[in-house]
Motif scaffolding. Structure first.
Motif, PDB file in Angstrom:
ATOM      1  N   ILE A   1      41.459  45.450  37.980  1.00 29.17           N
ATOM      2  CA  ILE A   1      42.655  44.864  37.365  1.00 29.17           C
ATOM      3  C   ILE A   1      43.545  45.954  36.777  1.00 29.17           C
ATOM      4  CG2 ILE A   1      43.454  43.435  35.442  1.00 29.17           C
ATOM      5  CD1 ILE A   1      41.024  41.600  36.026  1.00 29.17           C
ATOM      6  N   ASP A   2      42.951  46.916  36.082  1.00 30.15           N
ATOM      7  CA  ASP A   2      43.744  48.031  35.540  1.00 30.15           C
ATOM      8  C   ASP A   2      44.370  48.846  36.669  1.00 30.15           C
ATOM      9  OD1 ASP A   2      43.201  47.281  32.984  1.00 30.15           O
ATOM     10  OD2 ASP A   2      41.881  48.964  32.499  1.00 30.15           O
ATOM     11  N   GLY A   3      43.636  48.995  37.781  1.00 32.25           N
ATOM     12  CA  GLY A   3      44.168  49.735  38.915  1.00 32.25           C
ATOM     13  C   GLY A   3      45.364  49.035  39.542  1.00 32.25           C
TER      14      GLY A   3
ATOM     15  N   ALA B   1      32.130  38.411  42.784  1.00 32.48           N
ATOM     16  CA  ALA B   1      31.726  37.169  42.127  1.00 32.48           C
ATOM     17  C   ALA B   1      32.926  36.223  42.139  1.00 32.48           C
ATOM     18  CB  ALA B   1      31.277  37.445  40.700  1.00 32.48           C
ATOM     19  N   PRO B   2      32.722  34.932  42.434  1.00 32.40           N
ATOM     20  CA  PRO B   2      33.857  34.005  42.571  1.00 32.40           C
ATOM     21  C   PRO B   2      34.795  34.003  41.373  1.00 32.40           C
ATOM     22  CG  PRO B   2      31.842  32.980  43.379  1.00 32.40           C
ATOM     23  CD  PRO B   2      31.429  34.284  42.764  1.00 32.40           C
ATOM     24  N   ALA B   3      34.263  33.962  40.164  1.00 35.75           N
ATOM     25  CA  ALA B   3      35.123  33.920  38.981  1.00 35.75           C
ATOM     26  C   ALA B   3      35.916  35.212  38.829  1.00 35.75           C
ATOM     27  CB  ALA B   3      34.275  33.670  37.733  1.00 35.75           C
ATOM     28  N   VAL B   4      35.309  36.330  39.193  1.00 36.27           N
ATOM     29  CA  VAL B   4      35.994  37.618  39.101  1.00 36.27           C
ATOM     30  C   VAL B   4      37.074  37.718  40.170  1.00 36.27           C
ATOM     31  CG1 VAL B   4      35.717  40.119  39.131  1.00 36.27           C
ATOM     32  CG2 VAL B   4      33.929  38.683  38.148  1.00 36.27           C
TER      33      VAL B   4
ATOM     34  N   LYS C   1      40.110  36.097  38.856  1.00 35.97           N
ATOM     35  CA  LYS C   1      40.810  36.934  37.878  1.00 35.97           C
ATOM     36  C   LYS C   1      41.628  38.015  38.568  1.00 35.97           C
ATOM     37  CE  LYS C   1      38.575  38.617  34.426  1.00 35.97           C
ATOM     38  NZ  LYS C   1      37.476  39.275  33.660  1.00 35.97           N
ATOM     39  N   VAL C   2      41.038  38.644  39.573  1.00 29.80           N
ATOM     40  CA  VAL C   2      41.722  39.724  40.287  1.00 29.80           C
ATOM     41  C   VAL C   2      42.927  39.186  41.052  1.00 29.80           C
ATOM     42  CG1 VAL C   2      41.487  41.398  42.163  1.00 29.80           C
ATOM     43  CG2 VAL C   2      39.687  41.198  40.446  1.00 29.80           C
ATOM     44  N   LEU C   3      42.721  38.082  41.775  1.00 30.86           N
ATOM     45  CA  LEU C   3      43.817  37.519  42.561  1.00 30.86           C
ATOM     46  C   LEU C   3      44.961  37.030  41.669  1.00 30.86           C
ATOM     47  CD1 LEU C   3      41.896  35.523  45.338  1.00 30.86           C
ATOM     48  CD2 LEU C   3      42.864  37.833  45.453  1.00 30.86           C
ATOM     49  N   ALA C   4      44.650  36.655  40.447  1.00 34.52           N
ATOM     50  CA  ALA C   4      45.701  36.206  39.527  1.00 34.52           C
ATOM     51  C   ALA C   4      46.679  37.326  39.182  1.00 34.52           C
ATOM     52  CB  ALA C   4      45.072  35.656  38.245  1.00 34.52           C
ATOM     53  N   GLU C   5      46.292  38.582  39.411  1.00 35.14           N
ATOM     54  CA  GLU C   5      47.169  39.719  39.134  1.00 35.14           C
ATOM     55  C   GLU C   5      48.250  39.895  40.201  1.00 35.14           C
ATOM     56  OE1 GLU C   5      47.101  41.876  36.454  1.00 35.14           O
ATOM     57  OE2 GLU C   5      45.649  40.465  35.597  1.00 35.14           O
ATOM     58  N   ILE C   6      48.047  39.290  41.364  1.00 37.67           N
ATOM     59  CA  ILE C   6      48.973  39.505  42.481  1.00 37.67           C
ATOM     60  C   ILE C   6      50.376  39.035  42.140  1.00 37.67           C
ATOM     61  CG2 ILE C   6      49.508  38.777  44.839  1.00 37.67           C
ATOM     62  CD1 ILE C   6      46.514  38.812  45.423  1.00 37.67           C
ATOM     63  N   ALA C   7      50.470  37.898  41.500  1.00 37.55           N
ATOM     64  CA  ALA C   7      51.790  37.318  41.207  1.00 37.55           C
ATOM     65  C   ALA C   7      52.643  38.241  40.341  1.00 37.55           C
ATOM     66  CB  ALA C   7      51.621  35.960  40.530  1.00 37.55           C
TER      67      ALA C   7
ATOM     68  N   VAL D   1      43.245  33.894  48.853  1.00 33.15           N
ATOM     69  CA  VAL D   1      44.161  35.037  48.833  1.00 33.15           C
ATOM     70  C   VAL D   1      45.590  34.564  49.081  1.00 33.15           C
ATOM     71  CG1 VAL D   1      44.809  37.174  50.025  1.00 33.15           C
ATOM     72  CG2 VAL D   1      42.397  36.695  49.534  1.00 33.15           C
ATOM     73  N   THR D   2      45.777  33.714  50.065  1.00 36.56           N
ATOM     74  CA  THR D   2      47.115  33.219  50.398  1.00 36.56           C
ATOM     75  C   THR D   2      47.700  32.397  49.253  1.00 36.56           C
ATOM     76  OG1 THR D   2      46.496  33.151  52.739  1.00 36.56           O
ATOM     77  CG2 THR D   2      48.443  31.903  52.076  1.00 36.56           C
ATOM     78  N   ALA D   3      46.845  31.565  48.634  1.00 36.26           N
ATOM     79  CA  ALA D   3      47.312  30.738  47.512  1.00 36.26           C
ATOM     80  C   ALA D   3      47.776  31.598  46.340  1.00 36.26           C
ATOM     81  CB  ALA D   3      46.198  29.798  47.073  1.00 36.26           C
ATOM     82  N   ALA D   4      47.168  32.778  46.191  1.00 36.04           N
ATOM     83  CA  ALA D   4      47.534  33.673  45.091  1.00 36.04           C
ATOM     84  C   ALA D   4      48.770  34.509  45.405  1.00 36.04           C
ATOM     85  CB  ALA D   4      46.360  34.601  44.776  1.00 36.04           C
TER      86      ALA D   4
END
Length: 405
Positions: free
Chosen positions: A239-241, A262-265, A268-274, A292-295
């Motif tokens: 996420i920091d990267g 891990a699914p929950a992680v 969290k990571v995909l939420a950074e895409i927006a 991935v597409t939804a994010a």
């Protein structure tokens, strides 16, 4: 053929140094095979598979150095062993001379080298966390090459790094390219505008060289260590990267690489895409295209696909990129003979093995491997190729023999 095995107690070398020593040792006259490595369970497993694991080697600890020399009949084993041991202390060609200052602690190095901003930690895993903490406390970014660091310590170090606005790459981080400087295992790729954040060293290397082969280049390649996207660590460094590359004016496209998170992680990571404000290509082995597409990301099904999409997204010459990629595929296919029936793979990178196996499983369920989830199609250690099932399907295997860390 005669074999000599020696265990040097409490003698630590990092695996980069030991791989170099092993390579040079295997080039010595009369040496049939040389193996120089730390006494980890993985390395002892390699020796066991080679039929070279003695009782003394089996008793070696993770901080003990194992030296095994297999030589031809009549060779002077003592002399050969002495030559191998001498390689451990030889300076590489062009190494610094007598005027070089050697610092004994991270603190003294940080004080003595004005402008230093990064430390590489490659010590016994039992001490790596302590040294990494010292570096972070001195305001240095850290790359921890060492493995065998407890995950609880990794979490504490990454939380500290995050609080200070620093990177804590690792533990078990084998590759990075920071400001066009390759660290530890780094590939010679051209500078460019594609930034990579990866929880897989071999996956990151493969993506970077494929981007290079397609005519583009790398702005930054940030390794996180293989556990970063685990539930315990929570993706702190990935996420920091992402955020760092989003703010980097030299990066136009971001690529994320990891084994299955891990699914929950992953969420969290995909939420950074927006919030990245840049195209983000996501290659998580066996990952969900829908998620991935939804994010708002660009799903990649392989390292080649990730590289191709990254270059395409960062280039106006889409047709040229597609043409070059197709040419590369054609060159591989041209080397295949009509009578070929099998695909067999021997991998030293876990991500590459996983990727190959998942790709083959898309066209056939008759895929045999030592990492197969299907127990009926799992290869045992040291099974010869002739012992695998006779079929027209593919076979892939990833033995640990090529891993030395």
């Amino acid at each position: 053929m005669s074999t000599t095995a020696v265990v040097k107690k409490n003698t630590y070398f990092d695996s980069v140094s030991l791989m170099s020593v092993s390579t040079r040792a295997n080039q010595l006259p009369d040496v049939e095979q040389a193996f120089v490595a730390m006494g980890t369970e993985m390395n002892k497993g390699v020796l066991s598979n080679l039929g070279l694991l003695t009782a003394d080697l089996r008793a070696a600890g993770t901080g003990d150095l194992m030296i095994v020399v297999e030589a031809g009949e009549g060779a002077d084993q003592a002399a050969l062993l002495a030559e191998v041991e001498a390689l451990l202390v030889q300076k590489a060609p062009g190494a610094s001379g007598a005027d070089t200052v050697t610092y004994r602690t991270v603190d003294s190095a940080a004080r003595g080298i004005p402008g230093a901003n990064l430390a590489i930690v490659a010590v016994n895993g039992a001490y790596a966390g302590r040294e990494a903490r010292k570096a972070l406390e001195n305001g240095l970014h850290v790359m921890v090459f060492s493995d065998n660091v407890p995950v609880e310590e990794e979490v504490r170090l990454k939380q500290l790094a995050h609080s200070k606005g620093l990177f804590m790459m690792g533990p078990d981080c084998g590759t990075a390219i920071i400001n066009n400087v390759a660290l530890c295992f780094g590939n010679a790729v051209r500078p460019g505008t594609v930034g990579v954040v990866a929880a897989s060293g071999t996956g990151a290397q493969e993506v970077s060289v494929r981007i290079h082969a397609l005519g583009a280049g790398i702005s930054q390649l940030i390794g996180t260590g293989g556990r970063d996207l685990s539930e315990q660590v929570g993706g702190i460094m990935m996420i920091d990267g992402i955020r760092a590359l989003a703010a980097d004016p030299g990066t136009s496209v971001i690529v994320l690489v990891s084994k299955p998170p891990a699914p929950a992680v992953q969420d969290k990571v995909l939420a950074e895409i927006a919030d990245a404000g840049k195209p983000v290509v996501v290659y998580f082995v066996g990952g969900s295209e829908e998620a991935v597409t939804a994010a708002g990301g660009h799903f990649a099904a392989s390292t080649q696909d990730a590289a191709l999409q990254a270059v395409r997204l960062g280039s106006d010459s889409h047709a040229a990129v597609e043409e070059l990629a197709a040419k590369q595929v054609d060159e591989v296919c041209a080397r295949l003979a009509p009578e070929q029936r099998y695909v067999r793979g021997l991998f030293c990178g876990g991500t590459l093995c996983d990727e190959s196996m998942y790709a083959l499983l898309e066209v056939s369920d008759n895929v045999w491997s030592n990492i197969q989830k299907d127990p009926e199609r799992r290869l045992a250690a040291a099974v010869p190729v002739s012992g695998t099932p006779s079929s027209t399907s593919a076979t892939t295997t990833s033995p640990t023999a090529a891993r030395t860390r």
